[in-house]
Design an enzyme around this catalytic site. Sequence first.
Site, PDB file in Angstrom:
ATOM      1  CE  LYS A  31      97.798  72.635  11.009  1.00 42.21           C
ATOM      2  NZ  LYS A  31      96.424  72.703  11.483  1.00 42.21           N
ATOM      3  NE  ARG A  44      83.058  65.086  19.857  1.00 44.93           N
ATOM      4  CZ  ARG A  44      84.337  65.240  20.066  1.00 44.93           C
ATOM      5  NH1 ARG A  44      84.819  66.415  20.378  1.00 44.93           N
ATOM      6  NH2 ARG A  44      85.150  64.216  19.981  1.00 44.93           N
ATOM      7  CD  GLU A 104      82.362  70.025  17.219  1.00 49.40           C
ATOM      8  OE1 GLU A 104      82.740  69.811  18.399  1.00 49.40           O
ATOM      9  OE2 GLU A 104      83.167  70.140  16.278  1.00 49.40           O
TER      10      GLU A 104
HETATM   11  C1  LIG Z   1      85.027  67.350  17.105  1.00 52.26           C
HETATM   12  C2  LIG Z   1      85.783  67.856  15.921  1.00 52.26           C
HETATM   13  N1  LIG Z   1      85.495  69.061  15.405  1.00 52.26           N
HETATM   14  C3  LIG Z   1      86.183  69.516  14.333  1.00 52.26           C
HETATM   15  C4  LIG Z   1      87.165  68.767  13.778  1.00 52.26           C
HETATM   16  C5  LIG Z   1      87.870  69.232  12.508  1.00 52.26           C
HETATM   17  N2  LIG Z   1      89.301  69.465  12.774  1.00 52.26           N
HETATM   18  C6  LIG Z   1      90.243  68.588  12.409  1.00 52.26           C
HETATM   19  S1  LIG Z   1      91.771  69.080  12.800  1.00 52.26           S
HETATM   20  C7  LIG Z   1      91.192  70.494  13.459  1.00 52.26           C
HETATM   21  C8  LIG Z   1      92.147  71.477  14.046  1.00 52.26           C
HETATM   22  C9  LIG Z   1      92.850  70.919  15.210  1.00 52.26           C
HETATM   23  O1  LIG Z   1      93.754  71.853  15.685  1.00 52.26           O
HETATM   24  P1  LIG Z   1      94.897  71.398  16.656  1.00 52.26           P
HETATM   25  O2  LIG Z   1      94.355  70.438  17.642  1.00 52.26           O
HETATM   26  O3  LIG Z   1      95.551  72.608  17.191  1.00 52.26           O
HETATM   27  O4  LIG Z   1      95.876  70.586  15.721  1.00 52.26           O
HETATM   28  P2  LIG Z   1      96.847  71.135  14.574  1.00 52.26           P
HETATM   29  O5  LIG Z   1      96.168  70.817  13.284  1.00 52.26           O
HETATM   30  O6  LIG Z   1      97.028  72.597  14.755  1.00 52.26           O
HETATM   31  O7  LIG Z   1      98.091  70.375  14.771  1.00 52.26           O
HETATM   32  C10 LIG Z   1      89.805  70.585  13.355  1.00 52.26           C
HETATM   33  C11 LIG Z   1      88.985  71.724  13.787  1.00 52.26           C
HETATM   34  C12 LIG Z   1      87.426  67.505  14.338  1.00 52.26           C
HETATM   35  N3  LIG Z   1      88.346  66.686  13.818  1.00 52.26           N
HETATM   36  N4  LIG Z   1      86.742  67.094  15.404  1.00 52.26           N
END
Ligand SMILES: Cc1ncc(C[n+]2csc(CCOP(=O)(O)OP(=O)(O)O)c2C)c(N)n1
Length: 669
Positions: free
Chosen positions: A300, A418, A390
């Site tokens: 990242k 959710r 969630e």
């Molecule tokens: C249902 C839900 N919960 C929380 C989030 C907030 N959120 C946005 S990006 C993220 C992290 C995602 O991690 P990953 O899928 O590994 O992607 P990366 O950013 O590491 O590329 C979170 C928790 C969301 N978008 N949707």
Amino acid sequence: MDRINFMANNDSSEYTPAPGPLLKNIQSPADLKKLPKMQLREISDELRQFIIDIVSVHGGHFGASLGVVELTVALHYVFNSPQDSIIWDVGHQAYGHKILTGRRDKFYSNRTYKGLSGFPKRSESVHDAFGVGHSSTSISAALGMAVANDLNGTGDKVVAVIGDGAMTGGQAFEALNNAGFMNKDVLVILNDNNMSIDPNVGALNEYLADITSSKTFNRVRDEIYDLLGHFKSAGETMRRIASKLESAITAAVTPGSLFRSFGFKYYGPVDGHDVDGLRKTLEDLKSIKGPKLLHVVTVKGKGFAPAEREQTKWHAQSSPFDKITGKSLAAPTIKIKAPKYQDVFGEALVQLAQKNEQIVSMTPAMPSGSSLLPMMHAFPDRAFDVGIAEQHAVTFAAGLAAQGKKAFCAIYSTFLQRGFDQLVHDVAIQQLPVVFCIDRAGVVGADGPTHHGAYDISYLRSIPNLIISSPLNEQDLRDMMFTASEYNEAAWAIRYPRGASTGMTLRDNFEKIAIGKGKKIRDGEAIALATFGPIGKYAIEVCKAYAAEGIQVAHYDMRYAKPLDTQLLNEIALKFDHVITLEDAAVVGGFGSAVAEYYATLDMNLLVETLSNENKNHPPRLYMMGLPDRIIEHGTQRELHDEVGIGPDGLKKKIASILAYKKISEFSS
Ligand SMILES: Cc1ncc(C[n+]2csc(CCOP(=O)(O)OP(=O)(O)O)c2C)c(N)n1
């Protein structure tokens, strides 16, 4: 072919950095495909630089897009968007995709009012195969598309790109389970950077870390292969046994057994920054039928040292920064900023937990965003990041409450959507006194429609055994949390918005506030404002402005959408002919609707008989101000409030129109 339809953007800077010599000529995936394979590395470097250059000026999500530059280039080189569908889970990593699909020259407008969306959006481009924002939806959508392609006989390909964080969401597993069984032609790319927004957590994360660090798997595998080598030099029977043993052991110890057990062919892990390797692998996978999962390992923030070092901080940037050092270039502010509501929550929770050892807390993957970190540091055994989960977070809180713990579930309004069934089935029916601290309630700004906390009042209000409150300011938030911490009759939801509180001086101690009681903020004549939550600040401002003109508009901070303060509403009904309700939430089913329901059933005659000698036989005329029944796009919170007419100007106008109407009706009667 493009669905983009931009409005002119006059007020924000339209600065666009110069693209590199290859990127300059790319307006679509077709242009990318014209490049020879050996230039894919160069175009990846240019794309990464462009993302750094433009985000360093305009802000936005950052680390995730840098991490998938090579994957983005390889995907668009090998697949044929838009016929083939590429679905980006969450979508915050899709900047490279947007830039390669015709939106480079508009990217300056990313996340700004009437500009590009920060997430893939079907109405923005045909290359955005599916709208996203919430996590863990991509595999379900991909499977739906694959089935449709099959039924339509198109043969088009479907790819879901999902992060290791998003993979922890239950829906992703529901989809894997279904897709493996249906045996459809879906490619899932697991983008494993070992990070969510905060460090990724959970058993799946450890499983993936084991694969990628190869500590366990590779050592065991190497030792077994050594052993098998000895067998193989023996006679024919031994060789056959060895070969059988090898496949059995391989299935058991090689990476991906989890995904294979779901019916997926597993490939990887592969280096997600080797664009040539990715291209070759994707070309091979394109012709392999059935559900496949390619495990890609990325970093990242790749290519921008500060973002690689501090991955949580660089998940997103809201202000300009130096594109070499990462130092903030935001103008220094002299004014001491008011704390954010979420920080007030975080600090208050620690203080309450110090006094009450039954208090525990959880967040579904937003420890930084919802400011649970102070609690996690102060009480590591009593505060939990449960991953992007969630539904689980709500029932987990209910489980804790069932055993006598006072659970504070810190959750964004939009993500609590959710957990609706869990709210009803696990919390309300069992009357468990969980406290939901609902963050990002109301419009959130740049993240837009997928993230606005518009619906929580509407979806909560129909659930029995649930108190719904919202503070006017940060002092009230602290006191509401305290009151909720001592209330064990039912669940309690406290909603507060994204961003700065009022900056008022806070008391050190906590005080109880009456449950189901509102508060008069200002007396007035003729018109009353009944507000719910911090948006009441606009009412304070507008009432002041009218008072300066000699017009007294009354203001009531109602504090509770459930139970409503009916006594106060009766008083208002007796005194005023015109009542405006104001909330930062959907009007349909919201706080104003609750007041309307109450006034619709109010027996004014009875009320007059019992409480007053005034001659009034009808309830006040009600004006419900809130978010209208349509999708609200992105922009700053203030731009959006103004757009829908619930900002100070809209409120002033509404009051002016009522005053004008009153004048006319007084004149004509
Ligand atoms: C249902 C839900 N919960 C929380 C989030 C907030 N959120 C946005 S990006 C993220 C992290 C995602 O991690 P990953 O899928 O590994 O992607 P990366 O950013 O590491 O590329 C979170 C928790 C969301 N978008 N949707």
